[in-house]
Design an enzyme around this catalytic site. Structure first.
Site, PDB file in Angstrom:
ATOM      1  N   GLY A 136      21.357  24.344  29.592  1.00  0.00           N
ATOM      2  CA  GLY A 136      21.833  25.036  30.773  1.00  0.00           C
ATOM      3  C   GLY A 136      23.070  25.856  30.451  1.00  0.00           C
ATOM      4  O   GLY A 136      23.649  25.770  29.366  1.00  0.00           O
ATOM      5  N   GLY A 137      23.495  26.673  31.404  1.00  0.00           N
ATOM      6  CA  GLY A 137      24.731  27.422  31.260  1.00  0.00           C
ATOM      7  C   GLY A 137      24.546  28.820  30.726  1.00  0.00           C
ATOM      8  O   GLY A 137      23.436  29.287  30.466  1.00  0.00           O
ATOM      9  N   GLN A 138      25.666  29.507  30.565  1.00  0.00           N
ATOM     10  CA  GLN A 138      25.675  30.905  30.163  1.00  0.00           C
ATOM     11  C   GLN A 138      26.001  31.023  28.667  1.00  0.00           C
ATOM     12  O   GLN A 138      25.529  30.238  27.868  1.00  0.00           O
ATOM     13  CB  GLN A 138      26.681  31.668  31.032  1.00  0.00           C
TER      14      GLN A 138
ATOM     15  N   ALA B  15      33.685  22.983  26.051  1.00  0.00           N
ATOM     16  CA  ALA B  15      32.511  23.371  26.830  1.00  0.00           C
ATOM     17  C   ALA B  15      31.420  22.326  26.678  1.00  0.00           C
ATOM     18  O   ALA B  15      31.365  21.598  25.676  1.00  0.00           O
ATOM     19  CB  ALA B  15      31.998  24.735  26.357  1.00  0.00           C
ATOM     20  N   LEU B  16      30.541  22.254  27.680  1.00  0.00           N
ATOM     21  CA  LEU B  16      29.420  21.317  27.678  1.00  0.00           C
ATOM     22  C   LEU B  16      28.124  22.067  27.915  1.00  0.00           C
ATOM     23  O   LEU B  16      28.096  23.078  28.617  1.00  0.00           O
ATOM     24  CB  LEU B  16      29.579  20.268  28.788  1.00  0.00           C
ATOM     25  N   GLY B  17      27.043  21.539  27.376  1.00  0.00           N
ATOM     26  CA  GLY B  17      25.719  22.072  27.652  1.00  0.00           C
ATOM     27  C   GLY B  17      24.671  21.070  27.226  1.00  0.00           C
ATOM     28  O   GLY B  17      24.737  20.534  26.111  1.00  0.00           O
TER      29      GLY B  17
ATOM     30  N   CYS C  85      31.149  31.323  29.187  1.00  0.00           N
ATOM     31  CA  CYS C  85      30.434  30.530  30.184  1.00  0.00           C
ATOM     32  C   CYS C  85      30.149  31.330  31.451  1.00  0.00           C
ATOM     33  O   CYS C  85      29.966  30.759  32.529  1.00  0.00           O
ATOM     34  CB  CYS C  85      31.194  29.254  30.504  1.00  0.00           C
TER      35      CYS C  85
END
Length: 231
Positions: free
Chosen positions: A83-85, A149-151, A180
Site C-alpha cells: 500500500g501507499g505512494q 516509513a511503513l508499507g 509518501c
C-alpha cells in the site's frame, strides 16, 4: 537473491536474516516466493537490510509524485504491491521486512502497523529522541518531519514488506519526490541528531523492540489478502 549478510539466526519463534546491501527487485521476488510457499509450520522471518538507490511506488500510487528532478536523477522506479505512494530507499537506510503469519500471532493488519510504529518510537527513544505518529499518515515523525516509513502487503494472512528508518542516508532523493504522496514533506535521519550508530547497530536495537512487542505464535484463523495502505 544475493546478499552480503550473515547466516539466519533464530530469535524466539522466528528467524532473523541480516542481509546487508541487496538489490530491491530480487528482495521483492524473494519475499513473494517465501510468502507463496509458506505452510502452516513455516517459521516467521524478519529481514534486516539496505538497498541501493531505488524509488518504489505502491500499487495505487500516482506516478506524478515522482518530480522532474527525480525522473532525471537516473534512480530506478519500481511499481510494487504494497500500500501507499512513493518512497525512496538507499544506502544508510535501515529496512526491516516482516514476514509474519498474522493469524498465528492473533494480529490484525492495523495492530501490526501500530506495533511497527511503536517499535520505531521506542527505538528512537533509546537515543533520546521523541518521535510520534501522525493521524492519517502512517509512519514515524519528529517535530512533523518523517524519519521512518511503513508499507505492507498481506496475502493469505501473511505479511511482507515492512518499514524503513533513515539512519545516515542521503536525503536529497527525497526532495525529488512527494514523499509518501505529501508535497513538501520534510524527511530527516538519525545522523541529523548527532547519532553515530550505523545501520547495523540501529537494526539490532530496533529488532529488540520488534521482538519484545510481537505476540508469540499461538493463534490460527482465516486468511486475508490485501494491501495495507501505509507509508
Amino acid at each position: 537473491m544475493t546478499a552480503g549478510g550473515q547466516p539466519a539466526a533464530v530469535a524466539g519463534d522466528l528467524l532473523v536474516k541480516r542481509l546487508g546491501l541487496v538489490d530491491y527487485e530480487p528482495a521483492l521476488e524473494a519475499m513473494r516466493v517465501f510468502t507463496a510457499g509458506r505452510g502452516d509450520d513455516t517459521p516467521d522471518q524478519i529481514w534486516l537490510l539496505e538497498h541501493p538507490p531505488v524509488y518504489t511506488l505502491g500499487q495505487a500510487g500516482l506516478a506524478e509524485h515522482l518530480l522532474p528532478a527525480g525522473r532525471e536523477a537516473g534512480i530506478p522506479l519500481v511499481q510494487i504491491d504494497r500500500g501507499g505512494q512513493i518512497t525512496y530507499h538507499g544506502p544508510g537506510q535501515l529496512v526491516a521486512y516482516l514476514l509474519l503469519d498474522l493469524r498465528r500471532r492473533g494480529l490484525k493488519v492495523r495492530e501490526l502497523v501500530f506495533l511497527m510504529e511503536q517499535a520505531l518510537i521506542d527505538c528512537l527513544a533509546d537515543y533520546g529522541l521523541h518521535a510520534e505518529r501522525k493521524p492519517g499518515a502512517p509512519g514515524v515523525y519528529i517535530d512533523g518531519a518523517k524519519i521512518a516509513a511503513l508499507g505492507l502487503r498481506v496475502r493469505n494472512g501473511c505479511s511482507y514488506h515492512g518499514l524503513a528508518l533513515n539512519v545516515d542516508a542521503d536525503l536529497a532523493p527525497f526532495t525529488w519526490i512527494n514523499p509518501c504522496g505529501y508535497e513538501g514533506l520534510k524527511t530527516i535521519r538519525l545522523r541529523d541528531f548527532g547519532i553515530a550508530d550505523d545501520v547495523a547497530a540501529v537494526g539490532e536495537r530496533l529488532l529488540g523492540h520488534l521482538l519484545r512487542l510481537l505476540p508469540p505464535v499461538s493463534v490460527t484463523g482465516a486468511g486475508v489478502a490485501h494491501a495495507a495502505a501505509a507509508d
